[in-house]
Design a protein around this motif. Structure first.
Motif, PDB file in Angstrom:
ATOM      1  N   THR A  44      61.313  -8.525 103.540  1.00 20.16           N
ATOM      2  CA  THR A  44      62.237  -7.698 104.311  1.00 20.16           C
ATOM      3  C   THR A  44      63.575  -7.508 103.595  1.00 20.16           C
ATOM      4  O   THR A  44      64.369  -6.673 104.013  1.00 20.16           O
ATOM      5  N   GLN A  45      63.823  -8.283 102.537  1.00 16.12           N
ATOM      6  CA  GLN A  45      65.028  -8.121 101.724  1.00 16.12           C
ATOM      7  C   GLN A  45      64.627  -8.234 100.259  1.00 16.12           C
ATOM      8  O   GLN A  45      64.117  -9.265  99.826  1.00 16.12           O
ATOM      9  N   ILE A  46      64.875  -7.172  99.524  1.00 15.10           N
ATOM     10  CA  ILE A  46      64.476  -7.128  98.115  1.00 15.10           C
ATOM     11  C   ILE A  46      65.723  -6.942  97.263  1.00 15.10           C
ATOM     12  O   ILE A  46      66.423  -5.930  97.380  1.00 15.10           O
ATOM     13  N   ASP A  47      65.982  -7.917  96.395  1.00 13.33           N
ATOM     14  CA  ASP A  47      67.128  -7.848  95.483  1.00 13.33           C
ATOM     15  C   ASP A  47      66.765  -6.912  94.326  1.00 13.33           C
ATOM     16  O   ASP A  47      65.938  -7.244  93.473  1.00 13.33           O
ATOM     17  N   LEU A  48      67.365  -5.759  94.310  1.00 15.81           N
ATOM     18  CA  LEU A  48      67.045  -4.739  93.310  1.00 15.81           C
ATOM     19  C   LEU A  48      67.533  -5.103  91.917  1.00 15.81           C
ATOM     20  O   LEU A  48      66.995  -4.610  90.929  1.00 15.81           O
ATOM     21  N   THR A  49      68.532  -5.987  91.822  1.00 11.48           N
ATOM     22  CA  THR A  49      69.040  -6.363  90.499  1.00 11.48           C
ATOM     23  C   THR A  49      67.989  -7.126  89.709  1.00 11.48           C
ATOM     24  O   THR A  49      67.975  -7.058  88.488  1.00 11.48           O
ATOM     25  N   GLY A  50      67.120  -7.837  90.390  1.00  9.48           N
ATOM     26  CA  GLY A  50      66.076  -8.596  89.708  1.00  9.48           C
ATOM     27  C   GLY A  50      64.863  -7.768  89.332  1.00  9.48           C
ATOM     28  O   GLY A  50      64.046  -8.201  88.523  1.00  9.48           O
ATOM     29  N   LEU A  51      64.733  -6.580  89.904  1.00  6.35           N
ATOM     30  CA  LEU A  51      63.566  -5.735  89.637  1.00  6.35           C
ATOM     31  C   LEU A  51      63.821  -4.650  88.602  1.00  6.35           C
ATOM     32  O   LEU A  51      62.886  -4.089  88.064  1.00  6.35           O
ATOM     33  N   THR A  52      65.081  -4.362  88.339  1.00  5.77           N
ATOM     34  CA  THR A  52      65.406  -3.253  87.445  1.00  5.77           C
ATOM     35  C   THR A  52      65.672  -3.747  86.022  1.00  5.77           C
ATOM     36  O   THR A  52      66.186  -4.831  85.828  1.00  5.77           O
ATOM     37  N   ASN A  53      65.291  -2.913  85.074  1.00  4.26           N
ATOM     38  CA  ASN A  53      65.516  -3.247  83.666  1.00  4.26           C
ATOM     39  C   ASN A  53      66.381  -2.187  82.981  1.00  4.26           C
ATOM     40  O   ASN A  53      66.270  -1.954  81.794  1.00  4.26           O
ATOM     41  N   PHE A  54      67.210  -1.524  83.760  1.00  2.00           N
ATOM     42  CA  PHE A  54      68.124  -0.517  83.244  1.00  2.00           C
ATOM     43  C   PHE A  54      69.504  -0.771  83.835  1.00  2.00           C
ATOM     44  O   PHE A  54      69.642  -1.467  84.843  1.00  2.00           O
ATOM     45  N   LYS A  55      70.511  -0.197  83.195  1.00  2.00           N
ATOM     46  CA  LYS A  55      71.892  -0.433  83.621  1.00  2.00           C
ATOM     47  C   LYS A  55      72.256   0.519  84.755  1.00  2.00           C
ATOM     48  O   LYS A  55      72.039   1.732  84.662  1.00  2.00           O
TER      49      LYS A  55
END
Length: 129
Positions: A44-55
């Motif tokens: 229900t809460q997804i930290d997007l900083t850990g899933l992205t590999n772009f700035k």
């Protein structure tokens, strides 16, 4: 003389192509699949900083019938690129990631199949089921 005209023409075409195609947000289908997989598992809460590999420096979420101009106004950015059809479709939402003043990536999320989406703290996708 013909060579100079030809070279100037090529430079103008390249400049136009860079201007039209530069700073375009591409749709990240792999990230969309990863988010969907986590939602299917009940997250229900997804930290997007850990899933992205772009700035990126900001992220926002947009619902159906949102225009590109509304995205620009809301995020104070230039938006060129793939909006996932949210400007005319009612079965999807769009995450827009921007770096400074330009959108860099978009992610299409399916309707409200998982609940109501919101963004918290400019980094967490929250799903209210």
């Amino acid at each position: 003389m013909k060579k100079i005209v030809y070279v100037v023409f090529i430079i103008a075409v390249i400049g136009l192509a860079v201007n039209l195609l530069g700073n375009r947000a591409s749709q990240d289908t792999d990230l969309a699949k990863e988010i969907d997989s986590l939602l299917e598992k009940g997250e229900t809460q997804i930290d997007l900083t850990g899933l992205t590999n772009f700035k990126w420096t900001q992220v926002n979420l947009f619902g159906p019938y949102t225009s590109d101009e509304q995205i620009e106004d809301s995020m104070n950015i230039k938006f060129k690129g793939d909006n996932g059809g949210i400007d005319y479709l009612d079965d999807r939402f769009l995450l827009v990631f921007a770096n400074e003043k330009h959108a860099v990536k978009t992610v299409v999320l399916s309707g409200m199949a998982h609940g109501i989406y919101t963004i918290k703290d400019n980094k967490i996708l929250v799903v209210d089921r």
